[in-house]
Enzyme design. Structure first.
Site, PDB file in Angstrom:
ATOM      1  N   HIS A 198       2.018   4.346  -3.404  1.00  0.00           N
ATOM      2  CA  HIS A 198       1.724   5.678  -3.278  1.00  0.00           C
ATOM      3  C   HIS A 198       2.752   5.950  -4.274  1.00  0.00           C
ATOM      4  CE1 HIS A 198      -1.574   6.797  -0.151  1.00  0.00           C
ATOM      5  NE2 HIS A 198      -1.294   6.157   0.659  1.00  0.00           N
ATOM      6  N   GLU A 219      -5.599   7.193  -0.811  1.00  0.00           N
ATOM      7  CA  GLU A 219      -5.397   6.256  -0.105  1.00  0.00           C
ATOM      8  C   GLU A 219      -6.125   4.990  -0.783  1.00  0.00           C
ATOM      9  OE1 GLU A 219      -4.019   5.452   2.689  1.00  0.00           O
ATOM     10  OE2 GLU A 219      -3.163   6.978   2.910  1.00  0.00           O
ATOM     11  N   HIS A 264       0.854  -1.268   0.408  1.00  0.00           N
ATOM     12  CA  HIS A 264      -0.110   0.214   0.072  1.00  0.00           C
ATOM     13  C   HIS A 264       0.698   1.174  -0.089  1.00  0.00           C
ATOM     14  CE1 HIS A 264      -3.454   2.306   1.512  1.00  0.00           C
ATOM     15  NE2 HIS A 264      -2.110   3.211   2.141  1.00  0.00           N
ATOM     16  N   GLU A 265       1.853   0.895   1.026  1.00  0.00           N
ATOM     17  CA  GLU A 265       2.835   2.650   0.611  1.00  0.00           C
ATOM     18  C   GLU A 265       3.281   2.717  -0.331  1.00  0.00           C
ATOM     19  OE1 GLU A 265       2.318   4.639   2.959  1.00  0.00           O
ATOM     20  OE2 GLU A 265       1.198   3.785   4.356  1.00  0.00           O
TER      21      GLU A 265
END
Length: 469
Positions: free
Chosen positions: A333, A409, A329-330
């Site tokens: 970004h 997100e 997920h990070e």
């Protein structure tokens, strides 16, 4: 109405400016209090049982713990916010009565005793800034103590002793001044000598400073407060490096930070520019590394004298597969350009603010509105314009960035899903919500205005759809 309109127009321009700033400040506070009331009364106080849609992901004991934790935080936020608003109003009234000009004059006297006369405005500005930040630190200390040693302590998150807290606070203040004062002095100097286009040079300077701070923060500043150690060789490190390589993330190092000596909340982030990226994992995120999951060795001392071991409040942490999903997920970004987009937006905003500052700095009414009738110090102008005059714009911008953040997100979750991490991210989000006592139910207006991350149920639903696919 007509009479009040006439009275308003009859006021001097500086009084209208001051009253407008004061009224807007209270309008924002009342709006925030209204939102907090909706969240506290309609959600925290009335939602005492696990909703049906949460039955499979949260037990009643955890639900009640998170409800009480958020209720305590909401109550604390109300009173601290009220104090802050009253203090701000008194502060502005003191401004009107000459309090801040008095502090500015006192700063001049202190710098004068050191051999710097009135012509050394930058030196006087630095003394003023030091006194103002010291005042802010002292008045904010009781609230910080209460939040740490009452609320966070009560709910099992605080890991600090009183001695560690004060040592940390002093260290933060000193480090902040070591950065703030030199940067401010250079910024004021650039504004002084920059001529008609000083706003361009000031913006470029702040851009360089922000990039430098982002680059050096985790290597030189953060280690002053927390211990960073390389992630030991093993399966997790190999899996992280493999995942980074698969998406062309230029990973150079992976660190574990001992966040457990401060708090049991967990986090993960990456930093660095170009081909020098590093990943930082909080030990509280890692099931196998968290000190909170380990019994202290017999007779162990050292840092345990400053931080408390609370194994009775043992945190669950995440398994390796779940940690990889969180990192997926990070890194999403980064891969999706969210980091660059946020930097661009921030710098566009910074440039706009400096440009408007250049337009407004010559308006003597702005200084007169806050008690400066004879002098117009650059630092005071920065404070008045950026903090007070821009406050309506800042509120709108903050809301827009919150909406954008929620969108990012969802996109990062979707990226982790494309990496095949939907199932593990699903379970990781549940664990992290439980470990941090996040309350999964929220008022829609409160959520829309405040939450930079989508509510848990919305994220889980999107991942659940992916798992079913």
């Amino acid at each position: 109405m007509a009479l009040s309109g006439d009275l308003w127009t009859e006021l001097p321009a500086e009084r209208r400016i001051f009253c407008s700033v004061l009224l807007f400040s209270w309008a924002v506070y009342l709006w925030e209090a209204f939102l907090a009331h909706r969240q506290q009364r309609r959600v925290y106080r009335t939602t005492t049982h696990v909703p049906q849609e949460l039955g499979q992901i949260m037990d009643s004991e955890t639900f009640e713990k998170s409800r009480l934790y958020q209720l305590d935080k909401s109550t604390f936020s109300f009173w601290s916010g009220l104090y802050s608003e009253v203090e701000g109003t008194v502060f502005k009234m003191i401004l009107l009565c000459g309090g801040i000009p008095f502090l500015w004059k006192l700063s001049g006297q202190i710098s004068g005793r050191a051999g710097f006369g009135p012509e050394y405005e930058i030196v006087q500005s630095l003394v003023f800034l030091l006194l103002a930040t010291l005042f802010s630190a002292v008045t904010g200390l009781p609230w910080s103590l209460y939040n740490t040693f009452v609320i966070e302590e009560k709910h099992g998150f605080n890991q600090q002793t009183l001695g560690f807290f004060f040592k940390d606070a002093i260290k933060k203040f000193v480090v902040t001044q070591c950065i703030l004062l030199p940067v401010t002095s250079l910024l004021l100097y650039i504004i002084k000598i920059g001529g008609d286009y000083f706003f361009i040079y000031a913006w470029l300077f702040t851009l360089v400073v922000s990039l430098v701070l982002v680059t050096i923060y985790a290597d030189y500043i953060a280690p002053l407060f927390d211990k960073f150690i390389p992630l030991p060789e093993g399966e997790l490190k190999q899996q992280i490096e493999t995942m980074a390589k698969s998406i062309d993330f230029p990973l150079t190092k992976v660190y574990v930070v001992e966040g457990s000596k401060r708090s049991s909340h967990s986090n993960a982030y990456f930093y660095g520019f170009f081909k020098n990226k590093r990943i930082v994992l909080f030990d509280t995120l890692l099931e196998d590394y968290s000190a909170l999951n380990k019994e202290p060795a017999e007779g162990e001392d050292g840092e345990n004298e400053e931080t408390k071991s609370k194994t009775k409040n043992k945190k669950q942490g995440c398994k390796n597969e779940e940690v990889l999903a969180v990192l997926g997920h990070e890194l999403g970004h980064w891969k999706l350009g969210h980091t660059i987009k946020n930097i661009i937006i921030s710098q566009m905003n910074s440039f706009l603010c400096f440009f408007l500052f250049a337009v407004l700095i010559g308006q003597k009414e702005l200084f007169a509105a806050f008690g400066f009738y004879d002098t117009q110090p650059t630092l005071i102008g920065l404070m008045i314009i950026f903090q007070f005059i821009f406050s309506p714009y800042n509120e709108v911008l903050s809301f827009c960035l919150t909406v954008l953040s929620r969108r990012f997100e969802f996109q990062a979750d979707a990226f982790a899903k494309e990496l095949g991490k939907a199932k593990d991210l699903y379970s990781a989000l549940i664990k992290l919500n439980k470990d941090n006592l996040g309350f999964p139910v929220s008022d829609w207006i409160f959520s829309m205005w405040h939450y930079s991350h989508p509510p848990l149920l919305e994220r889980l639903q999107a991942l659940k759809d992916a798992k079913q696919e």
